[in-house]
Design a protein around this motif. Structure first.
Motif, PDB file in Angstrom:
ATOM      1  N   PHE A  75       1.806  11.018  -2.239  1.00  0.00           N
ATOM      2  CA  PHE A  75       3.242  11.219  -1.197  1.00  0.00           C
ATOM      3  C   PHE A  75       2.814  10.886   0.297  1.00  0.00           C
ATOM      4  CE2 PHE A  75       5.677  10.535  -4.909  1.00  0.00           C
ATOM      5  CZ  PHE A  75       4.982  11.345  -5.576  1.00  0.00           C
ATOM      6  N   GLU A  76       2.327  12.416   0.433  1.00  0.00           N
ATOM      7  CA  GLU A  76       1.922  12.513   2.162  1.00  0.00           C
ATOM      8  C   GLU A  76       1.228  11.315   3.080  1.00  0.00           C
ATOM      9  OE1 GLU A  76       1.513  17.374   2.622  1.00  0.00           O
ATOM     10  OE2 GLU A  76       0.079  15.932   3.228  1.00  0.00           O
ATOM     11  N   LYS A  77       0.298  10.237   2.170  1.00  0.00           N
ATOM     12  CA  LYS A  77      -0.422   9.164   2.502  1.00  0.00           C
ATOM     13  C   LYS A  77       0.468   7.479   2.625  1.00  0.00           C
ATOM     14  CE  LYS A  77      -4.671   6.419   1.349  1.00  0.00           C
ATOM     15  NZ  LYS A  77      -5.761   6.128   1.255  1.00  0.00           N
ATOM     16  N   ALA A  78       1.034   7.956   1.596  1.00  0.00           N
ATOM     17  CA  ALA A  78       2.212   7.225   1.419  1.00  0.00           C
ATOM     18  C   ALA A  78       2.781   7.563   2.467  1.00  0.00           C
ATOM     19  CB  ALA A  78       3.425   7.075   0.459  1.00  0.00           C
ATOM     20  N   ILE A  79       4.015   8.534   3.254  1.00  0.00           N
ATOM     21  CA  ILE A  79       4.901   9.116   4.166  1.00  0.00           C
ATOM     22  C   ILE A  79       4.110   7.846   5.402  1.00  0.00           C
ATOM     23  CG2 ILE A  79       6.114  10.654   5.452  1.00  0.00           C
ATOM     24  CD1 ILE A  79       7.003  11.598   2.542  1.00  0.00           C
ATOM     25  N   LYS A  80       3.107   8.725   6.267  1.00  0.00           N
ATOM     26  CA  LYS A  80       1.984   8.568   6.310  1.00  0.00           C
ATOM     27  C   LYS A  80       2.032   6.952   7.286  1.00  0.00           C
ATOM     28  CE  LYS A  80      -2.387   9.203   9.159  1.00  0.00           C
ATOM     29  NZ  LYS A  80      -2.840   7.355   9.344  1.00  0.00           N
ATOM     30  N   VAL A 130       0.810  -0.940   0.234  1.00  0.00           N
ATOM     31  CA  VAL A 130       0.141   0.065   0.129  1.00  0.00           C
ATOM     32  C   VAL A 130       0.632   1.418  -0.082  1.00  0.00           C
ATOM     33  CG1 VAL A 130      -0.072   0.124   2.536  1.00  0.00           C
ATOM     34  CG2 VAL A 130      -2.276   1.627   1.299  1.00  0.00           C
ATOM     35  N   ILE A 131       2.063   1.192   0.436  1.00  0.00           N
ATOM     36  CA  ILE A 131       2.911   2.292   0.903  1.00  0.00           C
ATOM     37  C   ILE A 131       3.811   2.487  -0.666  1.00  0.00           C
ATOM     38  CG2 ILE A 131       5.296   3.560   2.014  1.00  0.00           C
ATOM     39  CD1 ILE A 131       4.346   1.613   4.491  1.00  0.00           C
ATOM     40  N   ILE A 132       3.368   1.370  -1.828  1.00  0.00           N
ATOM     41  CA  ILE A 132       4.230   1.539  -2.658  1.00  0.00           C
ATOM     42  C   ILE A 132       3.332   2.398  -3.683  1.00  0.00           C
ATOM     43  CG2 ILE A 132       5.354   0.813  -4.375  1.00  0.00           C
ATOM     44  CD1 ILE A 132       7.058   1.613  -2.551  1.00  0.00           C
ATOM     45  N   THR A 133       2.043   1.731  -3.193  1.00  0.00           N
ATOM     46  CA  THR A 133       0.952   1.863  -4.239  1.00  0.00           C
ATOM     47  C   THR A 133       0.798   3.393  -4.193  1.00  0.00           C
ATOM     48  OG1 THR A 133       0.400  -0.140  -4.178  1.00  0.00           O
ATOM     49  CG2 THR A 133      -1.117   1.835  -5.130  1.00  0.00           C
ATOM     50  N   ASN A 134       1.026   4.345  -3.371  1.00  0.00           N
ATOM     51  CA  ASN A 134       0.166   5.440  -2.922  1.00  0.00           C
ATOM     52  C   ASN A 134       1.364   6.180  -3.361  1.00  0.00           C
ATOM     53  OD1 ASN A 134      -2.048   6.647  -0.966  1.00  0.00           O
ATOM     54  ND2 ASN A 134      -1.608   4.511  -0.558  1.00  0.00           N
ATOM     55  N   MET A 135       2.945   5.834  -3.739  1.00  0.00           N
ATOM     56  CA  MET A 135       3.976   6.667  -4.178  1.00  0.00           C
ATOM     57  C   MET A 135       3.915   6.931  -5.514  1.00  0.00           C
ATOM     58  SD  MET A 135       8.212   5.590  -3.956  1.00  0.00           S
ATOM     59  CE  MET A 135       7.687   4.644  -5.042  1.00  0.00           C
ATOM     60  N   LEU A 136       3.648   5.783  -6.290  1.00  0.00           N
ATOM     61  CA  LEU A 136       3.191   5.369  -7.238  1.00  0.00           C
ATOM     62  C   LEU A 136       1.629   5.890  -8.013  1.00  0.00           C
ATOM     63  CD1 LEU A 136       4.006   1.764  -7.944  1.00  0.00           C
ATOM     64  CD2 LEU A 136       5.797   2.914  -8.396  1.00  0.00           C
ATOM     65  N   ASN A 137       1.300   6.282  -7.190  1.00  0.00           N
ATOM     66  CA  ASN A 137       0.022   7.283  -7.807  1.00  0.00           C
ATOM     67  C   ASN A 137       0.608   8.636  -7.561  1.00  0.00           C
ATOM     68  OD1 ASN A 137      -2.486   5.640  -9.173  1.00  0.00           O
ATOM     69  ND2 ASN A 137      -1.689   4.787  -6.182  1.00  0.00           N
ATOM     70  N   GLY A 138       1.098   8.636  -6.568  1.00  0.00           N
ATOM     71  CA  GLY A 138       1.863  10.137  -6.829  1.00  0.00           C
ATOM     72  C   GLY A 138       2.898  10.895  -7.260  1.00  0.00           C
ATOM     73  N   LYS A 183      -3.134  16.517  -5.995  1.00  0.00           N
ATOM     74  CA  LYS A 183      -3.350  14.729  -6.321  1.00  0.00           C
ATOM     75  C   LYS A 183      -2.057  14.243  -5.532  1.00  0.00           C
ATOM     76  CE  LYS A 183      -7.549  14.139  -9.199  1.00  0.00           C
ATOM     77  NZ  LYS A 183      -8.159  13.175 -10.262  1.00  0.00           N
ATOM     78  N   ALA A 184      -0.866  14.748  -6.311  1.00  0.00           N
ATOM     79  CA  ALA A 184       0.255  13.759  -6.422  1.00  0.00           C
ATOM     80  C   ALA A 184       0.381  13.475  -4.684  1.00  0.00           C
ATOM     81  CB  ALA A 184       0.980  14.701  -7.017  1.00  0.00           C
ATOM     82  N   ARG A 185       0.268  15.504  -4.706  1.00  0.00           N
ATOM     83  CA  ARG A 185       0.794  15.838  -2.868  1.00  0.00           C
ATOM     84  C   ARG A 185      -0.164  14.987  -2.063  1.00  0.00           C
ATOM     85  NH1 ARG A 185       2.873  20.284  -1.399  1.00  0.00           N
ATOM     86  NH2 ARG A 185       2.413  21.308  -3.594  1.00  0.00           N
ATOM     87  N   VAL A 186      -1.225  14.425  -1.879  1.00  0.00           N
ATOM     88  CA  VAL A 186      -2.205  13.776  -1.339  1.00  0.00           C
ATOM     89  C   VAL A 186      -1.529  12.464  -1.681  1.00  0.00           C
ATOM     90  CG1 VAL A 186      -4.036  12.228  -0.570  1.00  0.00           C
ATOM     91  CG2 VAL A 186      -4.394  15.133  -1.715  1.00  0.00           C
ATOM     92  N   LEU A 203      12.243   9.734  -0.835  1.00  0.00           N
ATOM     93  CA  LEU A 203      12.734  10.245  -2.173  1.00  0.00           C
ATOM     94  C   LEU A 203      12.081  11.139  -3.448  1.00  0.00           C
ATOM     95  CD1 LEU A 203      15.643  10.878  -3.585  1.00  0.00           C
ATOM     96  CD2 LEU A 203      15.346   8.304  -4.154  1.00  0.00           C
ATOM     97  N   GLU A 204      10.599   9.833  -3.631  1.00  0.00           N
ATOM     98  CA  GLU A 204      10.126  10.884  -4.121  1.00  0.00           C
ATOM     99  C   GLU A 204       8.853  12.354  -4.327  1.00  0.00           C
ATOM    100  OE1 GLU A 204      10.194   9.029  -7.440  1.00  0.00           O
ATOM    101  OE2 GLU A 204      11.864   7.599  -6.946  1.00  0.00           O
ATOM    102  N   TYR A 205       8.997  12.273  -2.918  1.00  0.00           N
ATOM    103  CA  TYR A 205       8.047  12.905  -2.724  1.00  0.00           C
ATOM    104  C   TYR A 205       9.008  14.036  -2.768  1.00  0.00           C
ATOM    105  CZ  TYR A 205       5.341  16.347   0.023  1.00  0.00           C
ATOM    106  OH  TYR A 205       4.225  17.421   0.188  1.00  0.00           O
TER     107      TYR A 205
END
Length: 714
Positions: A203-208, A179-187, A198-201, A224-226
């Motif tokens: 990335f922040e969800k992935a980090i959380k 789920v972390i990587i999936t959110n990062m890829l969507n970002g 959308k990207a910001r949301v 790193l991607e953020y």
């Protein structure tokens, strides 16, 4: 008999449960980044699995070992153990486990070795196998990896169908590990489509989610991607904070103590691997011997024929054993040699970069002094300094790449020179060393030698300077002579005899055969002489390039003489052509605008002076972020890019320049060896590479060529 069978079954079942528990414990320690303990436990599990001949457990043990080496950045070892795991998983006919291994191999080839084509092949094998077994969760997991691989090389459109599949089945088969990587890829994809909010949301969800998860590696990737996204949006402070978080997490995961302890455990594991190979050979030996004993019962009936066959079998067995033993020795020797070669290459690369960077400043500032203060052009001291700087650069390159000399990869150059001027330069450069021991340097040059010859004057200077400096070190209150005579003429080739003679301490006859070996210093006391012991070794190898050999004559207390003969070409017309090619006019009718990206202040000054001397407009920035900022508002004809910069190196800076659609030619101006960075430079969008220190002629040839090529639309 029934009771015995039941006890044997119970014992095997108990052993299976114990091995399974060990494997799970090793896996748990690996997920907590406790590599030392994971490797030790997986080693025990592998030994037990081998004893019980359980192919599935052997495959699982090898997989955990490979995963540990993967995290410890030992990718070749990781690939080796993953493939061994794949072999036993295939024997166990466990398609689900093979699926996971294909993914692991795909991850290494894509994200660690950057061999995306090979990595995606493994991913597609996994999807093919998962489709046969209808394993949706494995297909989902593999789609995550393929999408990530395509995004990593900037191919978002090709990777999006795989991400779309992942998003569609997220709730159905997704888990905490993806789920972390999936959110990062969507970002990343939203950033690519310029959907910033959308990207910001994402990335922040992935980090959380990453902060809530035990394993922190995926969290580091999200930071790193953020950081890249924030940089794109000019939020540099936040970008730097996320980049710092990425570095901190990475450092925590791979701290030196863990790696050191894990390496010890890994070494023990490799010893066990060799032991298993030896045990296998011994078992084969026992099996063959038992088979031979049974055969003798039948052989008695055909004694004559059997005796001949027995001799043939014994001979064959001995040959097989010898070949296997010999192959194992060769394999071990090959691995030791490859490891030593790799360490040597890494050392050479690091030292080369650290020495070439200050040398660029020395050579550049010396040239600036000669150009800006014409009254110093006749100064012997400044000329000697310039010569010494150039000689030092040549010496550094040869010493740091002595392996290339030994492999005959150094090619002699054809330059025009005056033998008297070159030796005078050497004499002046070594004046400080001669004064130290109150010595004199006397020079005698045959007047019949032509004024200008053609050959590799830098290699010749290196040979003579090594021999003269060697004589000065071992002579006190004496003299060192440099005598050059014309020995003969064959067509255009003039053979010169060189004699370097001193009246110093001399060399004992017993030591004369080994002074040309590397790192050998005979007759030296701790407080007497300095040096590496490489000088005479380099002399011998360089003379070999000239097709010559060196002769030594010496007696204790009477001094030492070195002599050799080198042929040089004498061709007045060719000399004239070479001189005309050197004295080219580098000024241009057009005024080009050059951007220099360089963090070293001295190197900034030197490069800027060289560029502006050619009447070009020049601007300098300190880092990659500043380069991206200035390129948004200004246009340049060419960019000179340093590679080794803090925060963001030259490769990453160039990649981001290309992502902005800027096609301005980029030349890497670096102290790294060209062969080391060529592949990464090409993949990042760099057009050419020039190594510091460099000749301005070469730099401007590259600049003019690339700018003209860009203007012509090539």
């Amino acid at each position: 008999m029934n009771l015995f069978s039941f006890n044997l079954w119970a014992q095997n079942n108990l052993s299976t449960e114990k091995i399974d528990k060990l494997i799970l414990e090793a896996l748990s320690n690996y997920r907590e980044s406790n590599y030392e303990k994971s490797l030790i436990i997986s080693r025990v599990a592998l030994n037990q699995s081998t004893i019980t001949k359980n192919d599935y457990f052997i495959a699982r043990s090898y997989n955990i070992i490979g995963a540990n080496y993967n995290d410890l950045v030992e990718y070749d070892k990781a690939i080796f153990f993953y493939k061994k795991s794949l072999f036993y998983a295939d024997k166990a006919k466990n398609d689900g486990f093979k699926n996971m291994l294909y993914n692991n191999l795909g991850n290494i080839y894509c994200f660690e070795k950057k061999q995306y084509k090979q990595g995606i092949i493994f991913y597609k094998k996994s999807i093919e196998l998962s489709s046969k077994t209808k394993d949706l969760s494995q297909i989902y997991f593999t789609n995550v990896n393929i999408a990530w691989a395509y995004f990593d090389i900037g191919n978002f459109e090709k990777g999006y169908p795989y991400l779309s599949f992942v998003n569609k089945h997220q709730k159905e088969v997704g888990d905490d590990d993806t789920v972390i990587i999936t959110n990062m890829l969507n970002g990343m994809y939203c950033s690519y489509k310029d959907e910033g909010s959308k990207a910001r949301v994402y990335f922040e969800k992935a980090i959380k989610l990453g902060n809530e998860h035990v394993e922190k590696l995926d969290l580091s990737y999200a930071h790193l991607e953020y950081s890249k996204f924030l940089t794109k949006n000019e939020e540099f402070k936040e970008a730097y904070a996320n980049l710092s978080a990425y570095n901190k997490i990475t450092e925590q995961i791979y701290n030196d103590e863990k790696v050191k302890k894990a390496s010890i455990a890994g070494f023990n594991l490799e010893l066990d691997e060799y032991k298993r190979q030896i045990d296998k050979i011994e078992n084969e030996k026992i099996t063959q011997y038992q088979s031979l004993k049974k055969s003798r019962i039948i052989v008695i009936l055909f004694i004559v024929i059997s005796f001949i066959l027995l001799l043939l079998i014994v001979t064959l067995i001995k040959n097989i054993r010898f070949k296997k033993r010999h192959n194992l020795e060769l394999l071990k020797a090959k691995e030791i040699a490859e490891e030593a070669s790799m360490l040597k290459t890494q050392f050479i690369s690091t030292i080369s970069h650290e020495l070439r960077t200050p040398l660029y400043g020395v050579v550049g500032i010396t040239n600036m002094l000669l150009e800006e203060h014409k009254e110093l052009s006749q100064s012997q001291h400044l000329s000697a300094l310039k010569f010494s700087a150039r000689y030092l650069l040549s010496l550094v390159n040869d010493i740091l790449q002595i392996n290339k000399i030994e492999e005959n990869k150094v090619v002699l150059e054809s330059l025009t020179f005056n033998i008297s001027d070159e030796i005078t330069m050497i004499k002046n450069s070594l004046s400080f060393l001669s004064q130290k021991n109150n010595n004199k340097i006397n020079v005698s040059i045959d007047p019949n030698i032509p004024e200008y010859l053609i050959g590799d004057k830098l290699r010749l200077a290196q040979i003579i300077m090594n021999l003269v400096s060697n004589g000065l070190k071992f002579t006190k209150d004496g003299e060192v002579e440099i005598i050059v005579k014309l020995d003969g003429i064959e067509g255009k080739m003039y053979f010169l005899d060189f004699l370097i003679r001193d009246n110093g301490v001399g060399i004992a006859a017993i030591d004369q055969g080994k002074i040309f070996e590397k790192f050998v210093q005979v007759g030296r006391k701790d407080e007497d002489y300095q040096g590496t012991g490489l000088g005479l070794s380099i002399v011998k190898r360089l003379l070999g390039l000239f097709g010559s050999t060196i002769t030594l004559e010496s007696d204790i207390g009477e001094g030492t003489s070195f002599s050799f003969t080198i042929p040089f070409e004498y061709d007045p017309q060719k000399t004239k052509t070479i001189i005309e090619e050197i004295e080219v006019d580098l000024t241009s009718n057009e005024i080009y605008k050059i951007l220099i990206v360089e963090d070293n202040l001295i190197n900034q000054l030197v490069t800027k002076k060289i560029i502006e001397k050619n009447n070009y407009i020049c601007k300098v920035v300190d880092d990659g972020f500043s380069a991206l900022k200035i390129l948004e508002n200004e246009t340049f004809d060419l960019i000179l890019m340093d590679i080794n910069m803090p925060l963001m190196n030259g490769f990453e800076t160039t990649k981001r320049i290309r992502l902005l659609g800027i096609k301005t030619p980029v030349v890497a101006l670096t102290a790294f060896d060209k062969d080391e960075i060529a592949e990464e430079a090409i993949s990042s969008g760099i057009n050419d590479i020039i190594i510091k220190p460099f000749e301005p002629v070469k730099l401007f040839k590259i600049i003019n060529y690339l700018i003209n090529e860009a203007k012509n639309g090539c």
